[in-house]
Scaffold this motif. Structure first.
Motif, PDB file in Angstrom:
ATOM      1  N   ALA A  55      13.307  41.591  52.971  1.00 14.56           N
ATOM      2  CA  ALA A  55      12.011  40.999  52.479  1.00 14.56           C
ATOM      3  C   ALA A  55      11.951  41.710  51.021  1.00 14.56           C
ATOM      4  N   CYS A  56      10.935  41.333  50.432  1.00 13.70           N
ATOM      5  CA  CYS A  56      10.541  41.748  49.086  1.00 13.70           C
ATOM      6  C   CYS A  56       9.179  42.672  49.178  1.00 13.70           C
ATOM      7  N   GLY A  57       9.180  43.617  48.282  1.00 10.27           N
ATOM      8  CA  GLY A  57       7.855  44.439  47.991  1.00 10.27           C
ATOM      9  C   GLY A  57       7.173  45.083  49.403  1.00 10.27           C
ATOM     10  N   THR A  58       6.005  44.764  49.425  1.00  8.09           N
ATOM     11  CA  THR A  58       5.200  45.327  50.584  1.00  8.09           C
ATOM     12  C   THR A  58       5.911  45.140  51.688  1.00  8.09           C
ATOM     13  N   ALA A  59       6.379  43.629  52.073  1.00  7.55           N
ATOM     14  CA  ALA A  59       6.948  43.301  53.270  1.00  7.55           C
ATOM     15  C   ALA A  59       8.046  44.170  53.388  1.00  7.55           C
ATOM     16  N   TYR A  60       8.960  44.354  52.398  1.00 12.70           N
ATOM     17  CA  TYR A  60      10.139  45.454  52.606  1.00 12.70           C
ATOM     18  C   TYR A  60       9.712  46.561  53.315  1.00 12.70           C
ATOM     19  N   PHE A 101      12.916  38.170  58.680  1.00 10.86           N
ATOM     20  CA  PHE A 101      12.563  38.057  57.232  1.00 10.86           C
ATOM     21  C   PHE A 101      11.054  38.205  57.460  1.00 10.86           C
ATOM     22  N   VAL A 102      10.572  39.244  56.557  1.00 15.18           N
ATOM     23  CA  VAL A 102       9.133  39.489  56.707  1.00 15.18           C
ATOM     24  C   VAL A 102       8.558  38.992  55.458  1.00 15.18           C
ATOM     25  N   THR A 103       7.488  38.239  55.614  1.00 14.04           N
ATOM     26  CA  THR A 103       6.936  37.531  54.520  1.00 14.04           C
ATOM     27  C   THR A 103       5.446  37.210  54.651  1.00 14.04           C
ATOM     28  N   GLN A 104       4.636  37.751  53.871  1.00 20.44           N
ATOM     29  CA  GLN A 104       3.175  37.181  53.949  1.00 20.44           C
ATOM     30  C   GLN A 104       3.108  35.484  53.767  1.00 20.44           C
ATOM     31  N   SER A 105       3.570  35.254  52.561  1.00 18.22           N
ATOM     32  CA  SER A 105       3.581  33.727  52.134  1.00 18.22           C
ATOM     33  C   SER A 105       4.431  32.783  52.979  1.00 18.22           C
ATOM     34  N   GLY A 106       5.651  33.395  53.180  1.00 17.31           N
ATOM     35  CA  GLY A 106       6.571  32.385  53.634  1.00 17.31           C
ATOM     36  C   GLY A 106       7.406  31.524  52.536  1.00 17.31           C
ATOM     37  N   GLU A 107       6.965  31.883  51.396  1.00 15.06           N
ATOM     38  CA  GLU A 107       7.398  31.086  50.333  1.00 15.06           C
ATOM     39  C   GLU A 107       8.413  31.901  49.256  1.00 15.06           C
ATOM     40  N   THR A 108       8.471  33.333  49.339  1.00 16.09           N
ATOM     41  CA  THR A 108       9.051  34.052  48.557  1.00 16.09           C
ATOM     42  C   THR A 108      10.615  33.484  48.180  1.00 16.09           C
ATOM     43  N   ALA A 109      10.989  33.285  47.007  1.00 16.34           N
ATOM     44  CA  ALA A 109      12.127  32.620  46.495  1.00 16.34           C
ATOM     45  C   ALA A 109      13.575  33.564  47.116  1.00 16.34           C
ATOM     46  N   GLY A 153      -6.414  38.904  47.869  1.00 17.67           N
ATOM     47  CA  GLY A 153      -5.751  39.995  46.606  1.00 17.67           C
ATOM     48  C   GLY A 153      -4.557  39.771  46.690  1.00 17.67           C
ATOM     49  N   VAL A 154      -4.040  40.094  45.357  1.00 15.80           N
ATOM     50  CA  VAL A 154      -2.610  39.932  45.030  1.00 15.80           C
ATOM     51  C   VAL A 154      -1.805  41.303  45.483  1.00 15.80           C
ATOM     52  N   ALA A 155      -2.517  42.327  45.654  1.00 18.35           N
ATOM     53  CA  ALA A 155      -2.264  43.545  46.421  1.00 18.35           C
ATOM     54  C   ALA A 155      -2.363  43.285  47.675  1.00 18.35           C
ATOM     55  N   SER A 156      -1.329  43.434  48.610  1.00 14.52           N
ATOM     56  CA  SER A 156      -1.223  42.948  50.334  1.00 14.52           C
ATOM     57  C   SER A 156      -1.946  44.338  50.879  1.00 14.52           C
ATOM     58  N   THR A 157      -2.683  44.181  51.836  1.00 19.70           N
ATOM     59  CA  THR A 157      -3.247  45.062  52.398  1.00 19.70           C
ATOM     60  C   THR A 157      -3.224  44.699  53.992  1.00 19.70           C
ATOM     61  N   ALA A 239       2.630  54.074  46.824  1.00 21.36           N
ATOM     62  CA  ALA A 239       3.061  54.279  45.341  1.00 21.36           C
ATOM     63  C   ALA A 239       2.968  52.802  44.767  1.00 21.36           C
ATOM     64  N   LEU A 240       3.424  51.622  45.652  1.00 24.34           N
ATOM     65  CA  LEU A 240       3.428  50.544  44.956  1.00 24.34           C
ATOM     66  C   LEU A 240       2.035  49.875  44.880  1.00 24.34           C
ATOM     67  N   LYS A 241       1.221  50.216  45.921  1.00 28.84           N
ATOM     68  CA  LYS A 241      -0.168  49.711  45.674  1.00 28.84           C
ATOM     69  C   LYS A 241      -0.786  50.449  44.319  1.00 28.84           C
ATOM     70  N   LEU A 242      -0.711  51.689  44.357  1.00 25.19           N
ATOM     71  CA  LEU A 242      -1.209  52.348  42.994  1.00 25.19           C
ATOM     72  C   LEU A 242      -0.649  51.796  41.674  1.00 25.19           C
ATOM     73  N   LYS A 243       0.586  51.295  41.866  1.00 26.35           N
ATOM     74  CA  LYS A 243       1.237  50.983  40.541  1.00 26.35           C
ATOM     75  C   LYS A 243       0.651  49.688  40.030  1.00 26.35           C
ATOM     76  N   GLU A 244       0.329  48.528  41.202  1.00 28.61           N
ATOM     77  CA  GLU A 244       0.171  47.255  41.040  1.00 28.61           C
ATOM     78  C   GLU A 244      -1.248  47.221  40.554  1.00 28.61           C
ATOM     79  N   ILE A 245      -2.118  47.992  40.928  1.00 32.90           N
ATOM     80  CA  ILE A 245      -3.735  47.703  40.654  1.00 32.90           C
ATOM     81  C   ILE A 245      -4.364  48.549  39.698  1.00 32.90           C
ATOM     82  N   SER A 361       2.424  34.830  45.015  1.00 35.41           N
ATOM     83  CA  SER A 361       3.521  34.310  45.699  1.00 35.41           C
ATOM     84  C   SER A 361       4.586  34.265  44.645  1.00 35.41           C
ATOM     85  N   VAL A 362       5.673  34.929  45.050  1.00 39.94           N
ATOM     86  CA  VAL A 362       6.851  35.001  43.896  1.00 39.94           C
ATOM     87  C   VAL A 362       7.863  33.771  44.273  1.00 39.94           C
ATOM     88  N   THR A 363       7.743  32.461  43.784  1.00 36.42           N
ATOM     89  CA  THR A 363       8.447  31.548  44.332  1.00 36.42           C
ATOM     90  C   THR A 363       9.531  31.183  43.251  1.00 36.42           C
TER      91      THR A 363
HETATM   92  O1  M6R Z   1       4.781  36.593  50.450  1.00 35.90           O
HETATM   93  P1  M6R Z   1       5.634  37.997  50.613  1.00 35.90           P
HETATM   94  O2  M6R Z   1       5.362  38.735  51.773  1.00 35.90           O
HETATM   95  O3  M6R Z   1       7.228  37.557  50.712  1.00 35.90           O
HETATM   96  O4  M6R Z   1       5.608  38.766  49.290  1.00 35.90           O
HETATM   97  C1  M6R Z   1       6.387  40.084  49.018  1.00 35.90           C
HETATM   98  C2  M6R Z   1       5.911  40.685  47.740  1.00 35.90           C
HETATM   99  O5  M6R Z   1       5.774  39.858  46.692  1.00 35.90           O
HETATM  100  C3  M6R Z   1       4.472  41.236  48.241  1.00 35.90           C
HETATM  101  O6  M6R Z   1       4.581  42.091  49.215  1.00 35.90           O
HETATM  102  C4  M6R Z   1       4.173  42.017  46.776  1.00 35.90           C
HETATM  103  O7  M6R Z   1       4.969  43.355  46.854  1.00 35.90           O
HETATM  104  C5  M6R Z   1       2.737  42.350  46.568  1.00 35.90           C
HETATM  105  N1  M6R Z   1       1.898  41.974  45.654  1.00 35.90           N
HETATM  106  C6  M6R Z   1       2.379  43.740  47.284  1.00 35.90           C
HETATM  107  O8  M6R Z   1       1.125  44.168  47.220  1.00 35.90           O
END
Ligand code: M6R
Length: 365
Positions: A55-60, A101-109, A153-157, A239-245, A361-363
């Protein structure tokens, strides 16, 4: 619609009693105290020799917590990977593995590319995914839904805590299939999961205390987050949450690594967030806290009543969460770190829901 909330992020933090309840409800039968995959799906956990979580980011970070659960409760070896590394590092995969695979959007490239890589290799694939109509949900063998609802919110909670709820349920299912957990263990652990929504409601009451602490921390240049066990990935997520926002530099570390480098950073200007619920690691984390305090580090302890007592007057401040079983503490302790990042960002006046340079969503890779 933000309702009465100032930001979507705050609204989504406060939705977590419902979003976790919905997600747990998809896996747990409260009456029988059992867990099963949703929609009659099955995965042959007894046959897998390992799990890759990618996964990426928070999902990781949700995957990093799940590693502790799968290894402890199902004796199933787990490798966690960042998707952008996994897809290019020529991983030595075993044939009888399950790739999750862990993903909120299901579209992360990168996550999608990693999934296609595993399919090509012939692995069984599954996705812990929030958007059920997404590309990743369509391409995996098993869909392990999170029912967080739409996250703006861009920051995942709430998507993060829902991922944890799904993964904790799946670890119980795997533990039963592999005969590591008895029926009684399953009943006890599902019962713990059922307590999460109520405990989150209680944990949200630290909002006002967090606001006050945030005023002070908003002037920090760097913040260290430390934790042991499942609190280590929660520290990284904090730490990621704090950096992001808030755009404040922050790092999450395993508390036991303190002596191996990061302690050099400690002085009166570097706040340290110690995440230390009551569990078998509390004493050790508290002694790390004392090492920080001895170097004039300003410690914010996040713990429960018992942990606060153990920490005595060493910390600069303490945030008190409700007591809970260590199995579910990573889910509950997500709440204070979210609120802390949120109120520090509000104090700094940043665009909380749409932080600079980030996309929901980082596509593209
Ligand atoms: O949609 P996804 O769960 O695949 O996204 C993964 C990351 O891009 C996402 O968690 C990102 O790190 C967030 N902005 C965290 O708050």
């Amino acid at each position: 619609d933000k309702g009465n909330y100032r930001h979507f992020m705050l609204k989504e933090i406060f939705e977590q009693p419902e979003s976790t309840a919905r997600t747990i409800g998809a896996y747990v039968n409260a009456l029988n105290q059992t867990a099963a995959l949703p929609n009659g799906q099955t995965l042959d956990f007894a046959a897998f020799d390992r799990v890759y979580i990618v996964a990426c980011g928070t999902a990781y970070y949700a995957g990093c917590v799940a590693k502790y659960w799968f290894e402890k409760y199902a004796k199933l070896p787990v490798e966690t990977d960042i998707a952008s590394e996994f897809r290019y590092r020529d991983p030595a995969l075993t044939k009888n593995a399950l790739a999750i695979f862990v993903t909120q959007s299901g579209e992360t490239a990168d996550t999608l590319a990693a999934l296609r890589y595993c399919k090509e290799y012939g692995l069984t694939t599954a996705a812990v995914v929030n958007v059920q109509t997404s590309t990743i949900a369509r391409e995996v063998d098993a869909v392990l839904p999170t029912l967080a609802g739409a996250e703006v919110g861009v920051a995942s909670t709430k998507a993060f805590t829902a991922q944890l709820c799904s993964l904790a349920s799946i670890a119980i299912i795997a533990g039963r299939a592999r005969k590591v957990l008895s029926k009684k263990d399953e009943a006890r652990l599902t019962d713990q999961l059922m307590q999460i929504p109520g405990l989150i409601t209680q944990a949200l009451k630290i909002e006002d205390a967090t606001k006050e602490i945030a005023v002070d921390l908003s002037s920090a240049r760097d913040v260290l987050y430390l934790g042991r066990g499942t609190m280590f990935p929660i520290a990284m997520e904090g730490a990621l949450k704090l950096k992001e926002i808030s755009y404040i530099h922050a790092e999450g570390y395993a508390a036991g690594e303190l002596k191996h480098g990061p302690i050099a950073l400690i002085d009166e200007h570097t706040p340290v967030v110690m995440i230390a619920p009551t569990d078998h690691l509390l004493e050790k984390t508290i002694s790390n806290m004392q090492e920080v305090a001895a170097r004039h580090g300003k410690v914010l302890l996040i713990s429960d009543e018992n942990g606060a007592k153990t920490g005595a007057d060493t910390p600069w401040q303490t945030l008190i969460a409700p007591a809970c079983d260590p199995f579910i503490s990573p889910i509950l302790y997500s709440v204070p770190i979210q609120l802390l990042a949120y109120y520090i960002a509000v104090e700094k006046g940043t665009d909380v829901d749409q932080p600079r340079n980030l996309a929901k969503s980082v596509t593209v890779e």
